[in-house]
Structures are given as structure tokens and as C-alpha cells.
Design an enzyme around this catalytic site. Structure first.
Site, PDB file in Angstrom:
ATOM      1  N   ASN A   7      37.828  29.282  68.385  1.00 26.49           N
ATOM      2  CA  ASN A   7      38.605  29.090  67.089  1.00 26.49           C
ATOM      3  C   ASN A   7      39.921  29.497  67.480  1.00 26.49           C
ATOM      4  O   ASN A   7      40.155  30.851  67.428  1.00 26.49           O
ATOM      5  CB  ASN A   7      38.068  29.712  66.234  1.00 26.49           C
ATOM      6  CG  ASN A   7      38.597  29.576  64.967  1.00 26.49           C
ATOM      7  OD1 ASN A   7      39.626  29.026  64.616  1.00 26.49           O
ATOM      8  ND2 ASN A   7      38.075  29.990  63.853  1.00 26.49           N
ATOM      9  N   ARG A  90      37.120  24.578  67.149  1.00 26.33           N
ATOM     10  CA  ARG A  90      37.401  24.243  65.821  1.00 26.33           C
ATOM     11  C   ARG A  90      39.125  23.603  65.530  1.00 26.33           C
ATOM     12  O   ARG A  90      40.022  24.199  66.228  1.00 26.33           O
ATOM     13  CB  ARG A  90      37.383  25.584  64.902  1.00 26.33           C
ATOM     14  CG  ARG A  90      37.923  25.334  63.477  1.00 26.33           C
ATOM     15  CD  ARG A  90      37.889  26.585  62.690  1.00 26.33           C
ATOM     16  NE  ARG A  90      38.331  26.501  61.335  1.00 26.33           N
ATOM     17  CZ  ARG A  90      38.937  27.140  60.629  1.00 26.33           C
ATOM     18  NH1 ARG A  90      39.350  28.280  61.225  1.00 26.33           N
ATOM     19  NH2 ARG A  90      39.519  26.915  59.255  1.00 26.33           N
ATOM     20  N   HIS A 180      38.002  23.611  55.146  1.00 26.62           N
ATOM     21  CA  HIS A 180      36.684  24.289  55.021  1.00 26.62           C
ATOM     22  C   HIS A 180      35.642  23.242  55.078  1.00 26.62           C
ATOM     23  O   HIS A 180      34.521  23.548  54.973  1.00 26.62           O
ATOM     24  CB  HIS A 180      36.301  24.990  53.804  1.00 26.62           C
ATOM     25  CG  HIS A 180      37.393  26.131  53.378  1.00 26.62           C
ATOM     26  ND1 HIS A 180      37.977  26.377  52.343  1.00 26.62           N
ATOM     27  CD2 HIS A 180      38.087  26.849  54.463  1.00 26.62           C
ATOM     28  CE1 HIS A 180      38.604  27.382  52.341  1.00 26.62           C
ATOM     29  NE2 HIS A 180      38.614  27.960  53.712  1.00 26.62           N
ATOM     30  N   ARG A 241      47.429  32.242  47.972  1.00 30.00           N
ATOM     31  CA  ARG A 241      48.073  30.592  47.674  1.00 30.00           C
ATOM     32  C   ARG A 241      47.882  30.497  46.014  1.00 30.00           C
ATOM     33  O   ARG A 241      46.759  30.982  45.368  1.00 30.00           O
ATOM     34  CB  ARG A 241      47.210  29.716  48.428  1.00 30.00           C
ATOM     35  CG  ARG A 241      47.571  29.767  50.026  1.00 30.00           C
ATOM     36  CD  ARG A 241      46.528  29.055  50.689  1.00 30.00           C
ATOM     37  NE  ARG A 241      45.430  29.923  51.711  1.00 30.00           N
ATOM     38  CZ  ARG A 241      44.838  29.442  52.279  1.00 30.00           C
ATOM     39  NH1 ARG A 241      44.222  28.053  52.357  1.00 30.00           N
ATOM     40  NH2 ARG A 241      44.074  30.070  53.200  1.00 30.00           N
ATOM     41  N   GLU A 386      30.215  28.661  60.299  1.00 25.55           N
ATOM     42  CA  GLU A 386      30.803  27.335  60.816  1.00 25.55           C
ATOM     43  C   GLU A 386      30.719  27.393  62.435  1.00 25.55           C
ATOM     44  O   GLU A 386      30.736  26.221  62.788  1.00 25.55           O
ATOM     45  CB  GLU A 386      32.162  27.486  60.714  1.00 25.55           C
ATOM     46  CG  GLU A 386      32.423  27.195  59.000  1.00 25.55           C
ATOM     47  CD  GLU A 386      33.761  28.120  58.387  1.00 25.55           C
ATOM     48  OE1 GLU A 386      33.614  29.275  58.406  1.00 25.55           O
ATOM     49  OE2 GLU A 386      34.810  27.406  58.124  1.00 25.55           O
TER      50      GLU A 386
END
Ligand code: AMP
Length: 400
Positions: A7, A90, A180, A241, A386
Site C-alpha cells: 500500500n 492497493r 474504501h 473532510r 483490506e
């Protein structure tokens, strides 16, 4: 079979080496501050652990270090790179070109160039990670790209189309993509297992709530809607955010304050959400403390996020014509019993009734059904994984 999962971020490269037979993580770690000064953390499945500061000028040097560490010295878990069957990467954004994971070829990398700018901060480092990997391991060890957006590519046009002139979709592919996806896929599959049903026979709302948060409607194993939008800025209020806004809020503030598009993007991504509303922190734990002390703006930030999650659950139940299970995952979803209780309050009309005692004791790393036995809709906490999902896809693709 051992799969290496990579990742790569703009200044970091996280990795896990997973044994696909035992499903154990043999080693994991992170190269941080790449291109700055360089820090390296490594940990093996049998408990060896170290941390070092060392120059990491680019992803190539970082990846070489990872391979050297895995194969020799105090952190070694394999004897040679030949034990690595494949590498899964990823990738944050695959646009609408990549609807599932793919084997890396020169042709695929050329196609990826067409969507690289959808995630200007994240996609280029993923490419650097893949290139570093191919250089170091040679082309005979296959690489697979696993896209965060791919799971959401099953959304129908009515869920992904924005109400702006259609030419911008045609010209620039402006639409909802979500994010996601690998996490939503993992927890929805696991949820179907826990329900004892085939994914095809389930309607699940998955809430990935962390520093970044998104919610998905997964009908019959396929994503039919998700809260994040064109970029991961959309959806619910997050750590820094804003989530969704009336679009005129953006132009109003820009005009009033004389803010450029780039600075406004920064404001919405880094200075909004929890930190923007509370003025205290982007971290849910800090807000939990502040709210307990009676700090009003902290409470508003948390209540607003929880209220928005509740609205999504209702909206997605309506979109799917029902709901069999609600899943909480991510740092906040897995840990915050207060958030889970707030979201599930007064949801009996959807068959959701939370067992307060089970909710209180189910925390990170622990999977659990936190609903009252016998109620219609199951409520699960499912720690996301993940990396494992990326490894599974990689294995499936390289085995053909
Ligand atoms: P993630 O991005 O998935 O690592 O999640 C990070 C978020 O999870 C941060 O906002 C943390 O405050 C939150 N978090 C972690 N542990 C807890 C906890 N015990 N209670 C509430 N929030 C937590």
C-alpha cells in the site's frame, strides 16, 4: 502460497506478507517519510519488532529495503524472494476503466495512465510502488492491482450520476466513484457468512467509519450506492473532510473570502469536518473527551456525523427495499460504542435493536453481533481487513 501486499502512499509504503494457507500475517511494516528523511518499522508474526531511521529517497529504495528485511537479518521470515508468489497493490482510484482487480502488464499500466489524475495524491505513488516492485523482483513475480473504487463500479447510473450538465460526465468522467471499496467488499462478504446466507440473498448497509468515512448499500453482494462521491471528500462529515454540502456554500465562501479553487480544496479536505466544526481535533477520541466535558462544538460535530450516518442507513434501506444487516467497521465503527448506540437509537422500525451490553464490550479486533437476539436486522461489528482482501484477489488472479 505467500502474497506480499503493498500500500504505497505519497511518502509511505506499507506492506504485509500473508501466508494464504494459514491466513497468518508473517510480517508487516511501514516505510515512512519517503523522500523526506526516512523511517522504517518492521514486525514479524512471531513477535520480533524494530524501528529505524534511515534515508529513504524514493519508493524504489524503500521497496528494496522491505525485500532485504523479509529475506535476511533479524526481521527475516522467508529465505528467498522466490517464496513470494505474487504481489498485490492497493490502488486508490481506477476511474470507470477498472471494474475489478487486474494482473499488471505493460498494457494495463498504459491504461492506468488514463485515470491516474483521478487521485493525484494517491495514484502516482501506487504506480511508483508497482514499478519499484517490478524492478526489484523481476517480471516473473506477478503483480496485481486492487482498486478501492472497483467494488462500487456496479452502481447503476441513477446512483452515480450527479445533477450537473451531462457533458461533464462525457468530457471528464465526472460521476460518483466512491472509495474504501475493498473494505466494504470484505465486511459485506464476512457479514453474509455470519448471516449464514449467500451474498446474493442479502441486503447490507456497511459503515466504514474512520478518519475517512463512507457508507455503502450492498444488495445481493453488489454495491448499489455509496456515500463518497467523485473523490473521497463526499458523503458524511469526517475527521478533516466536510462531506456533502449544498454546493453554493463552496462558491459563497470562495467569493466572500477570496479563496482560490486549490485553497478551497485544502479547506474542505483538511480544515473541515470534526476539526473544522469543533476547533479541537480531527480525532474521535479527543472529541469524545471534549463532549464529555460539555464542550458544545465538539458535541455538535459528533452529533452531526451520527445523524448523517443514521440518515444514510434509512436512505439505503429505502433504496434496497429492506435491510438484513448493518455493519460497523473502521477505527470509529469498531471502537465507538457511543456512536453505534446513537446511530441505532429509534431504529426499531427497521428491525434494528441494539443490545447495549454487547455493544459496550465489542471493541477493535473483536467481531460481534451486537443486536438483540431474535430481532429482524442483525447489527455487526466486523474489523476490516483490506490487506487480506487484496491478497485473496491477488491469489485468485494469479491462479487464473
Ligand atoms: P482509522 O482511520 O480507521 O484508523 O480510524 C481512526 C479514527 O478512529 C480516529 O478518529 C480515532 O479517534 C477513532 N478511534 C480509534 N479508537 C477509538 C475509540 N476507542 N473510541 C472512539 N474512536 C476511536
Amino acid at each position: 502460497m505467500k502474497i506480499l501486499v503493498i500500500n504505497a502512499g505519497s511518502s509511505s509504503l506499507k506492506y504485509q506478507l500473508i501466508d494464504m494457507v494459514s491466513k497468518n500475517v508473517l510480517a508487516k511494516g511501514n516505510c515512512e517519510r519517503i523522500g523526506i528523511d526516512g523511517r522504517f518499522k518492521h514486525q514479524t508474526g512471531d513477535g520480533r519488532k524494530f524501528e529505524r531511521e534511515m534515508p529513504l529517497p524514493d519508493h524504489r529504495v524503500a521497496f528494496k529495503l522491505v525485500i532485504e528485511t523479509l529475506t535476511s537479518g533479524e526481521g527475516a521470515v522467508i529465505e528467498s524472494i522466490k517464496e513470494i508468489s505474487a504481489v498485490g497493490h492497493r490502488v486508490v482510484h481506477g476511474g470507470d476503466k477498472f471494474t475489478q482487480s487486474v494482473l499488471v502488464t505493460d498494457e494495463v499500466l498504459r491504461e492506468f495512465q488514463g485515470v491516474i489524475n483521478f487521485a493525484p495524491l494517491h495514484n502516482p505513488p501506487a504506480l511508483s510502488g508497482i514499478e519499484a516492485c517490478r524492478d526489484t523482483l523481476g517480471k516473473e513475480i506477478p503483480n496485481v492491482m486492487v482498486f478501492d473504487t472497483a467494488f462500487h463500479q456496479t452502481m447503476p447510473p441513477h446512483a452515480y450520476t450527479f445533477g450537473v450538465p451531462y457533458k461533464y460526465y462525457e468530457k471528464y468522467r465526472v460521476r460518483r466513484y466512491g472509495a474504501h471499496g475493498t473494505s466494504h467488499r470484505y465486511v459485506s462478504l464476512r457479514c453474509a457468512e455470519l448471516l449464514g446466507k449467500k451474498p446474493e440473498d442479502t441486503k447490507i448497509v456497511t459503515c466504514h467509519l474512520g478518519n475517512g468515512s463512507s457508507i455503502s448499500a450492498v444488495d445481493a453482494g453488489k454495491c448499489v450506492d455509496t456515500s463518497m462521491g467523485f473523490t473521497p471528500l463526499g458523503g458524511i462529515i469526517m475527521g478533516t473532510r466536510s462531506g456533502d454540502l449544498d454546493p453554493s456554500v463552496v462558491t459563497f465562501i470562495m467569493e466572500k473570502e477570496g479563496i482560490s479553487p486549490r485553497d478551497m480544496e485544502q479547506l474542505l479536505n483538511k480544515e473541515s469536518g470534526f476539526i473544522g466544526i469543533s476547533g479541537i481535533s480531527s480525532d474521535d477520541r479527543d472529541l469524545e473527551e471534549a463532549t464529555a466535558k460539555g464542550i458544545e462544538r465538539s458535541k455538535i460535530a459528533q452529533d452531526a456525523q451520527r445523524y448523517q450516518i443514521k440518515k444514510y442507513v434509512g436512505a439505503y434501506a429505502a433504496a434496497m427495499g429492506g435491510i438484513d444487516a448493518l455493519v460497523f467497521t473502521g477505527g470509529i465503527g469498531e471502537n465507538s460504542c457511543l456512536l453505534r448506540a446513537a446511530v441505532c437509537e429509534n431504529m426499531e422500525y427497521l428491525g434494528i435493536e441494539m443490545d447495549a451490553a454487547k455493544n459496550d464490550t465489542t471493541i477493535r479486533g473483536k467481531e460481534g453481533d451486537i443486536s438483540v437476539p431474535g430481532t429482524k436486522t442483525r447489527v455487526y461489528v466486523i474489523p476490516t481487513n483490506e490487506e487480506y482482501m487484496i491478497a485473496v484477489d491477488t491469489k485468485t488472479i494469479v491462479e487464473g
